[in-house]
Design a protein around this motif. Structure first.
Motif, PDB file in Angstrom:
ATOM      1  N   HIS A   1       0.830  -1.204   0.000  1.00 47.09           N
ATOM      2  CA  HIS A   1       0.000   0.000   0.000  1.00 47.09           C
ATOM      3  C   HIS A   1       0.865   1.255   0.000  1.00 47.09           C
TER       4      HIS A   1
ATOM      5  N   SER B   1      -1.653   6.378   6.959  1.00 51.56           N
ATOM      6  CA  SER B   1      -2.470   5.158   7.011  1.00 51.56           C
ATOM      7  C   SER B   1      -3.955   5.462   7.176  1.00 51.56           C
TER       8      SER B   1
ATOM      9  N   LEU C   1      -6.411   4.857   4.251  1.00 50.53           N
ATOM     10  CA  LEU C   1      -6.941   3.529   3.954  1.00 50.53           C
ATOM     11  C   LEU C   1      -8.229   3.229   4.714  1.00 50.53           C
TER      12      LEU C   1
ATOM     13  N   GLU D   1     -10.528   4.151   2.046  1.00 51.89           N
ATOM     14  CA  GLU D   1     -10.395   3.487   0.748  1.00 51.89           C
ATOM     15  C   GLU D   1     -10.271   1.972   0.828  1.00 51.89           C
ATOM     16  N   GLN D   2      -9.540   1.463   1.827  1.00 51.08           N
ATOM     17  CA  GLN D   2      -9.328   0.012   1.936  1.00 51.08           C
ATOM     18  C   GLN D   2      -9.278  -0.414   3.403  1.00 51.08           C
ATOM     19  N   PRO D   3     -10.379  -0.281   4.126  1.00 53.06           N
ATOM     20  CA  PRO D   3     -10.347  -0.588   5.562  1.00 53.06           C
ATOM     21  C   PRO D   3      -9.936  -2.026   5.869  1.00 53.06           C
ATOM     22  N   GLN D   4     -10.191  -2.944   4.935  1.00 56.54           N
ATOM     23  CA  GLN D   4      -9.806  -4.332   5.172  1.00 56.54           C
ATOM     24  C   GLN D   4      -8.293  -4.465   5.330  1.00 56.54           C
ATOM     25  N   ALA D   5      -7.543  -3.586   4.653  1.00 60.69           N
ATOM     26  CA  ALA D   5      -6.086  -3.620   4.773  1.00 60.69           C
ATOM     27  C   ALA D   5      -5.644  -3.287   6.196  1.00 60.69           C
TER      28      ALA D   5
ATOM     29  N   GLU E   1      -6.223  -6.382   8.333  1.00 60.77           N
ATOM     30  CA  GLU E   1      -5.204  -7.398   8.061  1.00 60.77           C
ATOM     31  C   GLU E   1      -3.884  -7.053   8.751  1.00 60.77           C
TER      32      GLU E   1
ATOM     33  N   SER F   1     -12.061  -1.752  13.241  1.00 58.71           N
ATOM     34  CA  SER F   1     -11.137  -2.568  12.442  1.00 58.71           C
ATOM     35  C   SER F   1     -10.211  -3.377  13.344  1.00 58.71           C
TER      36      SER F   1
END
Length: 303
Positions: free
Chosen positions: A31, A39, A42, A45-49, A52, A97
Motif C-alpha cells: 500500500h 495510514s 486507507l 479506501e481500503q479498511p480491510q487492509a 489485516e 477494524s
C-alpha cells in the motif's frame, strides 16, 4: 478473544506486548502511504487492509493493537474533502477494524484495542510532530484534540493512546482533553536523550501525568531504542505508574524526502532491560514489524 480483564489490571499483574508500526506493515503489503493522511487514508479506501495489518500483529504475539487513527483528524480529513460526519465514522471505524482483527485472531489470550491520537503536528504532515512548539496555546491545542478524542472514546476502545507527543505543553492539553471521557489513557512522549523533542526535561514532562487518574501508563514512543532505558526509569520514578515503551527501529525519518534513512538498531533482547527499568507495556513503533514483535513476545514469555 476480546479481553475479560482491563488493560490496567493486566499491567498490574505483569508485562503486556504491544504491536509494531502500522505504516511499515501496510507498506510491506503493497500500500502507498505517501499521502498526507498516511495510514488514515486507507480507512476510507481500503479498511480491510487495516484489519489485516492488525491481524498480523496479533498473530505475531501482540496483546494490544494501536488503531490507524494517529493522523485521523477532522482538519486533515477536511483538506481531502471529507466532511465532519464521515470523518467521525472513519475514526470510529479505526477502532472497529482493530476489534475485528481481535475476533479473527482466534487466540485464547486477552486482546485490547488502543485508539491512537497523534499530536497536532501529525495533522500538519510536515515533520513538526518531531519538534513541537507549534505556536499554539494549551487552550488551542485542547480545542483541537478534544473533539476527536470524544469520537474515539465513543467507539469504546480499551484505552486512548496519546502518543508521539513532542512537547509538555501539548501533553497538558491532551491530559485536559481526556477528562470525563470514561476511557483510560496512556501518554507517551517522543524524546531525544533525556528531553522531549521540544527540549523539556523528562522529569517535568512525566510529572504532568502523575496525578491524572485517567492515565494508566506513561512512557515513550517513536524514539531511538537507546533512549528507552533512561526514559523508562524516569517515568517509573516520577509517576509511580506502569511504563509503556515502543521505540522505532533506530532509523531516521527524513520529512522532506518522506523516507527512512540509516539502519535498524532494534533487537528483541533489549526488552529485558526495558522491563527491568519499569516497562510493563512493550512494543515497537515505526519500522518495527511482526517479526520483531514475535521476538519481543518470545523474550517476555521466557523472562
Amino acid at each position: 478473544m476480546t479481553s475479560t480483564i482491563t488493560l490496567a489490571e493486566a499491567l498490574a499483574a505483569g508485562t503486556v506486548v504491544l504491536d509494531g508500526g502500522m505504516s511499515n506493515q501496510l507498506e510491506s503489503a503493497g500500500h502507498d502511504l505517501s499521502d498526507e493522511l498516511w495510514s488514515a487514508r486507507l480507512l476510507a479506501e481500503q479498511p480491510q487492509a487495516i484489519t489485516e495489518a492488525h491481524l498480523a500483529y496479533f498473530r505475531a504475539g501482540a496483546d494490544v493493537a494501536i488503531t490507524s487513527s494517529y493522523q485521523a483528524t477532522f482538519e486533515g480529513f477536511e483538506k481531502r474533502g471529507i466532511g465532519h460526519d464521515r470523518a467521525a465514522e472513519l475514526m470510529a471505524l479505526s477502532v472497529e477494524s482493530a476489534r475485528e482483527a481481535a475476533r479473527r485472531a482466534r487466540v485464547s489470550r486477552p486482546l485490547w484495542v488502543a485508539a491512537s491520537a497523534g499530536p497536532y503536528g501529525a495533522m500538519l504532515a510536515d515533520g513538526s510532530e518531531y519538534r513541537g512548539r507549534y505556536g499554539l496555546t494549551v487552550d488551542e491545542l485542547e480545542r483541537f484534540h478534544r473533539p476527536r478524542l470524544e469520537v474515539l472514546a465513543a467507539a469504546r476502545p480499551d484505552v486512548l493512546a496519546l502518543e508521539t507527543v513532542p512537547d509538555a505543553d501539548e501533553a497538558t492539553a491532551l491530559l485536559r482533553a481526556v477528562r470525563g471521557l470514561g476511557v483510560p489513557a496512556w501518554l507517551t512522549y517522543s524524546v531525544a536523550g533525556g528531553r522531549t523533542r521540544a527540549g523539556q526535561p523528562l522529569e517535568e514532562a512525566f510529572a504532568l501525568a502523575a496525578d491524572v487518574d485517567e492515565v494508566i501508563a506513561v512512557g515513550v514512543n517513536c524514539c531511538a531504542p537507546e533512549d528507552v532505558d533512561a526514559a523508562a526509569s524516569t517515568a517509573a520514578r516520577v509517576t509511580g505508574k506502569p511504563v509503556v515503551v515502543y521505540p522505532n527501529s533506530g532509523e531516521t525519518w527524513d520529512a522532506e524526502a518522506r523516507a527512512w534513512t540509516g539502519r535498524s538498531r532494534f533487537t528483541a533482547d533489549q526488552v529485558t532491560g526495558w522491563q527491568q527499568a519499569g516497562a510493563r507495556l512493550i512494543g515497537g513503533c515505526c519500522r518495527v514489524g511482526p517479526e520483531a514483535i514475535s521476538g519481543i513476545a518470545g523474550t517476555l514469555g521466557a523472562a
